[in-house]
Design an enzyme around this catalytic site. Sequence first.
Site, PDB file in Angstrom:
ATOM      1  N   GLU A 184       0.843  -1.192   0.000  1.00 10.93           N
ATOM      2  CA  GLU A 184       0.000   0.000   0.000  1.00 10.93           C
ATOM      3  C   GLU A 184       0.878   1.241   0.000  1.00 10.93           C
ATOM      4  OE1 GLU A 184      -4.141  -1.015   2.314  1.00 10.93           O
ATOM      5  OE2 GLU A 184      -2.502  -0.169   3.492  1.00 10.93           O
ATOM      6  N   CYS A 185       0.655   2.136  -0.942  1.00  7.99           N
ATOM      7  CA  CYS A 185       1.330   3.427  -1.014  1.00  7.99           C
ATOM      8  C   CYS A 185       2.857   3.264  -0.922  1.00  7.99           C
ATOM      9  CB  CYS A 185       0.800   4.385   0.051  1.00  7.99           C
ATOM     10  SG  CYS A 185       1.125   6.129  -0.304  1.00  7.99           S
ATOM     11  N   GLY A 186       3.468   3.569   0.229  1.00  9.11           N
ATOM     12  CA  GLY A 186       4.908   3.389   0.353  1.00  9.11           C
ATOM     13  C   GLY A 186       5.334   1.956   0.091  1.00  9.11           C
ATOM     14  N   THR A 227      -1.278  -0.825  -4.424  1.00 10.17           N
ATOM     15  CA  THR A 227      -2.201   0.292  -4.590  1.00 10.17           C
ATOM     16  C   THR A 227      -1.601   1.538  -3.957  1.00 10.17           C
ATOM     17  OG1 THR A 227      -3.349  -0.027  -2.468  1.00 10.17           O
ATOM     18  CG2 THR A 227      -4.169  -1.275  -4.354  1.00 10.17           C
TER      19      THR A 227
END
Length: 435
Positions: A326-328, A426
């Site tokens: 997720e993200c990072g 994501t």
Amino acid sequence: MTPGLLVAAPASGTGKTTVMLGLLRALRDDGVTVQPFKSGPDYIDPAFHRAASGRASFNLDSWSMPAAMLDTLAAKADDADFALAEGSMGLFDGVARPGETGNGASADIARRMGWPVVLVIDVSGQAQSAAATALGFSRYDPSVPIAGVILNRVASPRHERLARAGMDAVGIRVFGALPRRGDLKLPERHLGLVQAVEHADLDARIDEYATFLRAHVDIPALREAAAATARSVPLDAWVRPPAQRIALAQDAAFSFTYEHVLEGWRRAGAEVLPFSPLADEAPASDADIVWLPGGYPELHAGRLSEARSFHAALAEHAETRPVHGECGGYMALGEGLIDADGTRHRMAGLLGLVTSYAQRKMHLGYRRASLLAPMAGFAQGAKLAGHEFHYSTILEQSDAPLADVVDAQGEAVPETGSRRGRVTGTFFHMIAPVS
């Protein structure tokens, strides 16, 4: 039914986090068991709440969480003496198109839980005029009760008298007045406050906040102003675990996890197995899934690029079992990450993603995703609600999109996530599955 309050403000930057932390610690030190909450999609403030209160803090988000989840999470206060929630942004700030239970504003949470609101008002640069702000907030929505205000950044005794006079004139209760103290401000970076785990002196800082609040705020009066609404609490309204044994990256680069997600996994019987990519640790070899949460990989890109054991173990795991970021965590699964200085660092290379902080652009807002392929325990076609907040720019994204993603207005966003084999990623942080 545990009484509670919501600490809110007319806008961001008024000092409500300092008030929240000081109150949590002061009440805890008085022997009061306080359950903290955070309104909205924030993964940094709850860590400070835990440090101040000794209890895990849970997010309550009216846009992305269904009613049953909100009520079940609020019930975490049932074994406490007091519930204290911190608002986000301004009290009534939310998106234009509400979700099932609201538009994401802190006012939604106060209304649903029956918690009166204490407004922290920055009175610097004004005096009696601050009362007009407080009066407007008290009348904007009669279903959201304003218990009173705490005046912040008061310049002098005379300034305090004038500001109090204004509040008295319109019938707004003043619970306290905090003198201007520049040394009490917590340091920030691009995603908000510097993380709680990065403060070696955090406990001493919070003790100082508590001392400050005790000296200038009527804490017993705040407790007397608290209230709550009875709720019918369902027994099962949590996020399901993606697998039985979950290897979860947890260190200074990967720390953005929602407490309700982790507890939901554990409550369902899953085992969470922490490991540190920064320490070049491999995820547990018998884990069913590897989950890389968000965080600050851009601040540690050099160390991550040299974490060869971590990269090798991740690639081996992905041959037979799922990996999700997720993200990072998503950025760390890509081919490369370019830091703010323009230096490119090699990442795990399991996705064809290249991101850059040298070309900063803020991406912020709620997201709804319809999965185009299976992802981390969710089937193709599943719908997820979440939130995106980062400053990185996608330079390359060569894999198939993971989902159709829209913002809170229903407009498509280009950050679709991506997938390759058993690896998915994501840019949005999942908050809850939705119907």
